[in-house]
Motif scaffolding. Sequence first.
Motif, short mmCIF file in Angstrom:
data_model
loop_
_atom_site.label_atom_id
_atom_site.label_comp_id
_atom_site.label_asym_id
_atom_site.label_seq_id
_atom_site.Cartn_x
_atom_site.Cartn_y
_atom_site.Cartn_z
N THR A 211 0.82 -1.21 0.00
CA THR A 211 0.00 0.00 0.00
C THR A 211 0.86 1.26 0.00
O THR A 211 1.68 1.46 0.90
CB THR A 211 -0.94 0.03 1.22
N ALA A 212 0.65 2.09 -1.01
CA ALA A 212 1.35 3.37 -1.10
C ALA A 212 0.48 4.47 -0.51
O ALA A 212 -0.75 4.42 -0.56
CB ALA A 212 1.67 3.70 -2.55
N TYR A 213 1.14 5.48 0.05
CA TYR A 213 0.46 6.66 0.61
C TYR A 213 1.08 7.89 -0.04
O TYR A 213 2.30 8.06 -0.03
CB TYR A 213 0.63 6.71 2.12
N ILE A 214 0.24 8.74 -0.62
CA ILE A 214 0.71 9.99 -1.22
C ILE A 214 -0.18 11.12 -0.73
O ILE A 214 -1.41 11.07 -0.86
CB ILE A 214 0.70 9.94 -2.76
N ALA A 224 0.67 16.86 -11.38
CA ALA A 224 0.51 15.57 -12.04
C ALA A 224 1.86 14.91 -12.29
O ALA A 224 2.02 13.70 -12.08
CB ALA A 224 -0.25 15.74 -13.35
N ASP A 225 2.84 15.69 -12.70
CA ASP A 225 4.18 15.13 -12.93
C ASP A 225 4.82 14.68 -11.63
O ASP A 225 5.45 13.62 -11.56
CB ASP A 225 5.08 16.16 -13.62
N ASP A 226 4.67 15.50 -10.57
CA ASP A 226 5.19 15.11 -9.26
C ASP A 226 4.56 13.80 -8.80
O ASP A 226 5.24 12.91 -8.26
CB ASP A 226 4.90 16.20 -8.22
N PHE A 227 3.25 13.68 -9.00
CA PHE A 227 2.53 12.47 -8.58
C PHE A 227 3.02 11.25 -9.36
O PHE A 227 3.26 10.19 -8.77
CB PHE A 227 1.03 12.67 -8.82
N GLN A 232 5.55 6.09 -9.49
CA GLN A 232 6.44 5.16 -10.19
C GLN A 232 7.51 4.62 -9.25
O GLN A 232 7.82 3.41 -9.28
CB GLN A 232 7.09 5.88 -11.39
N ASN A 233 8.03 5.48 -8.40
CA ASN A 233 9.02 5.05 -7.42
C ASN A 233 8.42 4.06 -6.42
O ASN A 233 9.04 3.05 -6.06
CB ASN A 233 9.60 6.26 -6.69
N LEU A 234 7.20 4.32 -5.98
CA LEU A 234 6.54 3.44 -5.02
C LEU A 234 6.15 2.11 -5.65
O LEU A 234 6.17 1.07 -5.00
CB LEU A 234 5.31 4.13 -4.43
N LYS A 235 5.82 2.14 -6.92
CA LYS A 235 5.51 0.89 -7.63
C LYS A 235 6.74 -0.01 -7.67
O LYS A 235 6.64 -1.24 -7.55
CB LYS A 235 5.02 1.18 -9.04
N LYS A 236 7.91 0.59 -7.83
CA LYS A 236 9.14 -0.19 -7.85
C LYS A 236 9.38 -0.87 -6.51
O LYS A 236 10.07 -1.88 -6.43
CB LYS A 236 10.33 0.71 -8.20
N GLN A 237 8.79 -0.27 -5.44
CA GLN A 237 8.92 -0.86 -4.11
C GLN A 237 7.81 -1.86 -3.80
O GLN A 237 7.73 -2.37 -2.68
CB GLN A 237 8.92 0.26 -3.06
N GLY A 290 -3.75 6.46 -17.83
CA GLY A 290 -3.41 6.72 -16.44
C GLY A 290 -2.39 5.74 -15.88
O GLY A 290 -2.39 4.56 -16.22
N ILE A 291 -1.54 6.26 -15.00
CA ILE A 291 -0.47 5.44 -14.42
C ILE A 291 -1.01 4.48 -13.37
O ILE A 291 -0.37 3.48 -13.05
CB ILE A 291 0.62 6.35 -13.81
#
Length: 535
Positions: A211-214, A224-227, A232-237, A290-291
């Motif tokens: 579970t990611a938290y933003i 949108a770019d920051d998100f 993407q970084n959290l998906k790698k984790q 969408g990502i």
Amino acid sequence: MRKVTKRNLFIAATYGGALLLGLLLGQKYADENTHTGSTGALLLNRTDNLGKVQRMINIIANHYVDSLDIDQLQELAIDELVGQLDPHSEYLRPNQVHRQQETLEGSFEGIGIEYYNLHDTLMTVGLIAGGPAQRAGMRVGDKLIAINGDTIAGIRFSEQTIEKKIRGRRGTAIEISINRNGKNLPLPLKVMRDRVEVSSIDAAYIIDSATAYIKIRRFGARTADDFKRALQNLKKQGAQRLILDLRENGGGYFNAATALASQFFVDKQLIVYTQGAHEGRTDYYSSANGIFGDGKLAVLIDEQSASASEIVAGAIQDLERGIIIGRRSFGKALVQEQFGFSDGSALNLTVARYHTPSGRCIQKTYPSRNAMRRDTIMFPSVQKAHTDTARYLTASGKLVYGGGGISPDVWVPADSNGISNLYRRIRQANLIETYVYERLTKSAPTYAVENYLKGYFLPDKEYQSFLRYIQDQGVDYTQKEADAVKPRVRTDIEALLGRYYFGSEAFFKVRNRSDKMLAEALLALNAGSGHPTAQ
């Protein structure tokens, strides 16, 4: 329906709120790019009555018995005129336009420090990573004694005066005399002002293995770019589910809201549409790439989630893409366009209302401008659902409500201690911040941030010390009151200390340890809620 074109639109609630820290980052809600197609002359030549207003000002300027500041008189007339409109239309002076544009553009020219005014001495409590101040050798905890040879410590200055001393053109130098750990440095630090970039993401991390938290602070030009970078970084984790925190997010650019909402859909969906008396209907669709179009999604909102936040939450709810958790949002469905004037001032004029995909307009009623701003900001919502508003159905027949904000799917009541009389007095006097920076930051912890997050909890004796401190500051309380606010105050102190030593993300990690709304989101996602619904 009109074709979608690039518009200078913004959607930010213009309510006030107590800031945790005095910042030199210009973090205020704002408006979008200046629209240069309108002028004062265009306004004043439209009718005989408007021409009369200009003639009256000219007569006063030329014939009044005493000398007057005519510019000020004109601005008073403008303020009165705009004051008859809705609470979100407003006239901005040039410096207000500049500051607000800096905020939502996510950058400014300065040195990149965050400070707290501790007994009329500026104490550095945060540094922008890689910013000019950090590059020059400034550290968290440094106290600013003098700027360019002018003493500022122990002297009460307005925030505007301090800002003028510290900010400046990129490439210009500033010399700051520093007191570090109780000793003055022998030489001032020379800091070269530069362009400072500020992310609109407050925190982005993995809560559990999947579970990611933003948390998004505002909707700016790069949100949108920051998100996308953060996710993407959290998906790698290993992130497969997402909790998107839009609490206390008052809005920003309209296009930033639609761009963020697009990240949760892999096909083309109507996100929102706008319409006004002089504005035909304009539809805004997701970009279909969408990502995060497939994973489980929970969105957190509260009474300070407004405008752009409500566009995102409304689209997620209406299209049944995820689950909305929290309390009823602010209720701002008005869209402003900015009309600029030659002196740099601007009129932010409401030109349309926006509607969620199901057709809802979630604008709350506003009997007066002041009543609108006093409402849910001071008094968080205590009722679960609307009883006097229109009802709508989603494509699958789910009931949703219009008027007065977004009603969450899972309602989490406000912490009553957070609005108690004692807690308000503590916060209004900045006693938590002053206590932490004055008494608890003498020496850095010897353990890593992970150990702090897992193992540090304010000792009872330290809480008792805090109670004696606030009593010395003239804040009286009963033992029952002190016991009631203890969990809230302890969390605030722990989070502020975490931020001071380990950065802003640690602040939210500590605060989230006891966050009931976040806990509800995790329960919902674990139970299978938050799945996209087939359309």
